[in-house]
Write a protein that holds these residues in place. Sequence first.
Motif, PDB file in Angstrom:
ATOM      1  N   PHE A  42       0.849  -1.193   0.000  1.00  0.00           N
ATOM      2  CA  PHE A  42       0.000   0.000   0.000  1.00  0.00           C
ATOM      3  C   PHE A  42       0.885   1.243   0.000  1.00  0.00           C
ATOM      4  O   PHE A  42       0.704   2.142  -0.819  1.00  0.00           O
ATOM      5  CB  PHE A  42      -0.933   0.013   1.221  1.00  0.00           C
ATOM      6  N   TYR A  43       1.841   1.295   0.911  1.00  0.00           N
ATOM      7  CA  TYR A  43       2.677   2.488   1.041  1.00  0.00           C
ATOM      8  C   TYR A  43       3.719   2.605  -0.072  1.00  0.00           C
ATOM      9  O   TYR A  43       4.309   3.669  -0.251  1.00  0.00           O
ATOM     10  CB  TYR A  43       3.300   2.565   2.438  1.00  0.00           C
ATOM     11  N   HIS A  44       3.888   1.554  -0.848  1.00  0.00           N
ATOM     12  CA  HIS A  44       4.713   1.659  -2.058  1.00  0.00           C
ATOM     13  C   HIS A  44       3.985   2.496  -3.115  1.00  0.00           C
ATOM     14  O   HIS A  44       4.606   3.240  -3.866  1.00  0.00           O
ATOM     15  CB  HIS A  44       5.021   0.263  -2.604  1.00  0.00           C
ATOM     16  N   HIS A  45       2.658   2.377  -3.151  1.00  0.00           N
ATOM     17  CA  HIS A  45       1.850   3.058  -4.173  1.00  0.00           C
ATOM     18  C   HIS A  45       1.253   4.384  -3.708  1.00  0.00           C
ATOM     19  O   HIS A  45       0.952   5.241  -4.534  1.00  0.00           O
ATOM     20  CB  HIS A  45       0.719   2.140  -4.640  1.00  0.00           C
ATOM     21  N   PHE A  46       1.069   4.558  -2.400  1.00  0.00           N
ATOM     22  CA  PHE A  46       0.378   5.734  -1.874  1.00  0.00           C
ATOM     23  C   PHE A  46       1.140   6.280  -0.662  1.00  0.00           C
ATOM     24  O   PHE A  46       1.545   5.514   0.206  1.00  0.00           O
ATOM     25  CB  PHE A  46      -1.055   5.384  -1.471  1.00  0.00           C
ATOM     26  N   ARG A  47       1.283   7.594  -0.603  1.00  0.00           N
ATOM     27  CA  ARG A  47       2.013   8.233   0.497  1.00  0.00           C
ATOM     28  C   ARG A  47       1.228   8.205   1.808  1.00  0.00           C
ATOM     29  O   ARG A  47       1.812   8.188   2.888  1.00  0.00           O
ATOM     30  CB  ARG A  47       2.348   9.681   0.148  1.00  0.00           C
ATOM     31  N   SER A  48      -0.100   8.245   1.690  1.00  0.00           N
ATOM     32  CA  SER A  48      -0.944   8.369   2.883  1.00  0.00           C
ATOM     33  C   SER A  48      -2.369   7.974   2.516  1.00  0.00           C
ATOM     34  O   SER A  48      -2.686   7.759   1.339  1.00  0.00           O
ATOM     35  CB  SER A  48      -0.932   9.823   3.372  1.00  0.00           C
ATOM     36  N   LYS A  49      -3.222   7.940   3.502  1.00  0.00           N
ATOM     37  CA  LYS A  49      -4.643   7.671   3.265  1.00  0.00           C
ATOM     38  C   LYS A  49      -5.241   8.765   2.381  1.00  0.00           C
ATOM     39  O   LYS A  49      -6.020   8.482   1.472  1.00  0.00           O
ATOM     40  CB  LYS A  49      -5.377   7.584   4.609  1.00  0.00           C
ATOM     41  N   GLU A  50      -4.857  10.030   2.625  1.00  0.00           N
ATOM     42  CA  GLU A  50      -5.373  11.126   1.809  1.00  0.00           C
ATOM     43  C   GLU A  50      -4.923  10.980   0.352  1.00  0.00           C
ATOM     44  O   GLU A  50      -5.729  11.132  -0.567  1.00  0.00           O
ATOM     45  CB  GLU A  50      -4.917  12.474   2.366  1.00  0.00           C
ATOM     46  N   PHE A  52      -4.135   8.257  -1.156  1.00  0.00           N
ATOM     47  CA  PHE A  52      -4.888   7.125  -1.688  1.00  0.00           C
ATOM     48  C   PHE A  52      -6.294   7.560  -2.121  1.00  0.00           C
ATOM     49  O   PHE A  52      -6.729   7.289  -3.237  1.00  0.00           O
ATOM     50  CB  PHE A  52      -4.976   6.018  -0.635  1.00  0.00           C
ATOM     51  N   ALA A  53      -7.003   8.252  -1.232  1.00  0.00           N
ATOM     52  CA  ALA A  53      -8.380   8.652  -1.543  1.00  0.00           C
ATOM     53  C   ALA A  53      -8.422   9.617  -2.730  1.00  0.00           C
ATOM     54  O   ALA A  53      -9.323   9.533  -3.573  1.00  0.00           O
ATOM     55  CB  ALA A  53      -9.040   9.265  -0.322  1.00  0.00           C
ATOM     56  N   LEU A  54      -7.452  10.512  -2.825  1.00  0.00           N
ATOM     57  CA  LEU A  54      -7.406  11.425  -3.980  1.00  0.00           C
ATOM     58  C   LEU A  54      -7.151  10.645  -5.270  1.00  0.00           C
ATOM     59  O   LEU A  54      -7.714  10.967  -6.322  1.00  0.00           O
ATOM     60  CB  LEU A  54      -6.339  12.502  -3.771  1.00  0.00           C
ATOM     61  N   GLN A  55      -6.338   9.596  -5.188  1.00  0.00           N
ATOM     62  CA  GLN A  55      -6.114   8.760  -6.373  1.00  0.00           C
ATOM     63  C   GLN A  55      -7.351   7.912  -6.701  1.00  0.00           C
ATOM     64  O   GLN A  55      -7.607   7.623  -7.870  1.00  0.00           O
ATOM     65  CB  GLN A  55      -4.869   7.895  -6.193  1.00  0.00           C
ATOM     66  N   VAL A  56      -8.118   7.525  -5.689  1.00  0.00           N
ATOM     67  CA  VAL A  56      -9.392   6.845  -5.945  1.00  0.00           C
ATOM     68  C   VAL A  56     -10.321   7.788  -6.714  1.00  0.00           C
ATOM     69  O   VAL A  56     -11.011   7.374  -7.646  1.00  0.00           O
ATOM     70  CB  VAL A  56     -10.049   6.341  -4.641  1.00  0.00           C
ATOM     71  N   VAL A  57     -10.324   9.068  -6.346  1.00  0.00           N
ATOM     72  CA  VAL A  57     -11.129  10.050  -7.080  1.00  0.00           C
ATOM     73  C   VAL A  57     -10.679  10.108  -8.536  1.00  0.00           C
ATOM     74  O   VAL A  57     -11.521  10.135  -9.446  1.00  0.00           O
ATOM     75  CB  VAL A  57     -11.051  11.446  -6.404  1.00  0.00           C
ATOM     76  N   ASP A  58      -9.378  10.089  -8.787  1.00  0.00           N
ATOM     77  CA  ASP A  58      -8.876  10.067 -10.171  1.00  0.00           C
ATOM     78  C   ASP A  58      -9.350   8.817 -10.904  1.00  0.00           C
ATOM     79  O   ASP A  58      -9.749   8.875 -12.067  1.00  0.00           O
ATOM     80  CB  ASP A  58      -7.349  10.135 -10.205  1.00  0.00           C
ATOM     81  N   HIS A  59      -9.303   7.686 -10.225  1.00  0.00           N
ATOM     82  CA  HIS A  59      -9.769   6.420 -10.801  1.00  0.00           C
ATOM     83  C   HIS A  59     -11.263   6.511 -11.139  1.00  0.00           C
ATOM     84  O   HIS A  59     -11.700   6.101 -12.215  1.00  0.00           O
ATOM     85  CB  HIS A  59      -9.491   5.282  -9.808  1.00  0.00           C
ATOM     86  N   TYR A  60     -12.023   7.064 -10.222  1.00  0.00           N
ATOM     87  CA  TYR A  60     -13.467   7.255 -10.430  1.00  0.00           C
ATOM     88  C   TYR A  60     -13.714   8.180 -11.620  1.00  0.00           C
ATOM     89  O   TYR A  60     -14.578   7.913 -12.464  1.00  0.00           O
ATOM     90  CB  TYR A  60     -14.074   7.830  -9.147  1.00  0.00           C
ATOM     91  N   MET A  61     -12.939   9.250 -11.698  1.00  0.00           N
ATOM     92  CA  MET A  61     -13.107  10.190 -12.816  1.00  0.00           C
ATOM     93  C   MET A  61     -12.763   9.552 -14.157  1.00  0.00           C
ATOM     94  O   MET A  61     -13.364   9.899 -15.178  1.00  0.00           O
ATOM     95  CB  MET A  61     -12.279  11.453 -12.589  1.00  0.00           C
ATOM     96  N   ALA A  62     -11.825   8.623 -14.182  1.00  0.00           N
ATOM     97  CA  ALA A  62     -11.535   7.903 -15.431  1.00  0.00           C
ATOM     98  C   ALA A  62     -12.777   7.133 -15.871  1.00  0.00           C
ATOM     99  O   ALA A  62     -13.112   7.109 -17.065  1.00  0.00           O
ATOM    100  CB  ALA A  62     -10.337   6.970 -15.242  1.00  0.00           C
ATOM    101  N   GLU A  63     -13.481   6.540 -14.913  1.00  0.00           N
ATOM    102  CA  GLU A  63     -14.735   5.837 -15.228  1.00  0.00           C
ATOM    103  C   GLU A  63     -15.796   6.822 -15.718  1.00  0.00           C
ATOM    104  O   GLU A  63     -16.529   6.540 -16.667  1.00  0.00           O
ATOM    105  CB  GLU A  63     -15.254   5.083 -14.001  1.00  0.00           C
ATOM    106  N   VAL A  64     -15.892   7.971 -15.059  1.00  0.00           N
ATOM    107  CA  VAL A  64     -16.868   8.985 -15.451  1.00  0.00           C
ATOM    108  C   VAL A  64     -16.574   9.464 -16.874  1.00  0.00           C
ATOM    109  O   VAL A  64     -17.484   9.554 -17.706  1.00  0.00           O
ATOM    110  CB  VAL A  64     -16.870  10.175 -14.455  1.00  0.00           C
TER     111      VAL A  64
END
Length: 192
Positions: A42-50, A52-64
């Motif tokens: 997890f920490y290899h891919h994401f610096r923090s929980k925040e 991670f969540a901001l990257q989830v938003v990017d992932h969601y926007m790719a779907e949108v």
Amino acid sequence: MTMRTTRQRLLEEGLALLLRHGYNDLGIQALLDATGIPKGSFYHHFRSKEDFALQVVDHYMAEVHAGLDACLGDRSRAPLERVRDFFELSREKYRREGYMGCLLGGLGQELSGVSEAFRYKIEWCFSEIAGRIAVSLEEARQCGDLPAETDVHHLAGLLLDCWEGAALRSRLRRDPAPLEAMLDFYFRAAVS
């Protein structure tokens, strides 16, 4: 069959968990348990929980954006039909997810008062969506399906605002009726 990367698995599961539990109740350990991925990965891919969540938003926007591309790019349909198709596609996605609503709306309500990073990110996402919709509304205005004096950017923003309110009500009720009523009302009013 393509193999999903560790990062993709975390983002996809994170999206589902954020929809169900929100940001504050999202535990990294629950995410790791659900995916079977070790904490170090997890920490290899994401610096923090925040982060991670901001990257989830990017992932969601790719779907949108994929949904916007599919619907708004369908030139066999009239512009207003294409816009409505996008929201109907979204409604179907919400149904499959148990009417958990829009990730952007949920995170925006939860975090916009406490996190500038999320407030800016989510507002930017909504602006992107409204901008894409405004292009199709401008096409509708150009071909006479909307009055010539229509402010398509205002109309696109209003559509998104109404949708987000209906998505919240749909989530509360676990029922598509608010989404359907909102779309019917909006598209009747838009062409009047």
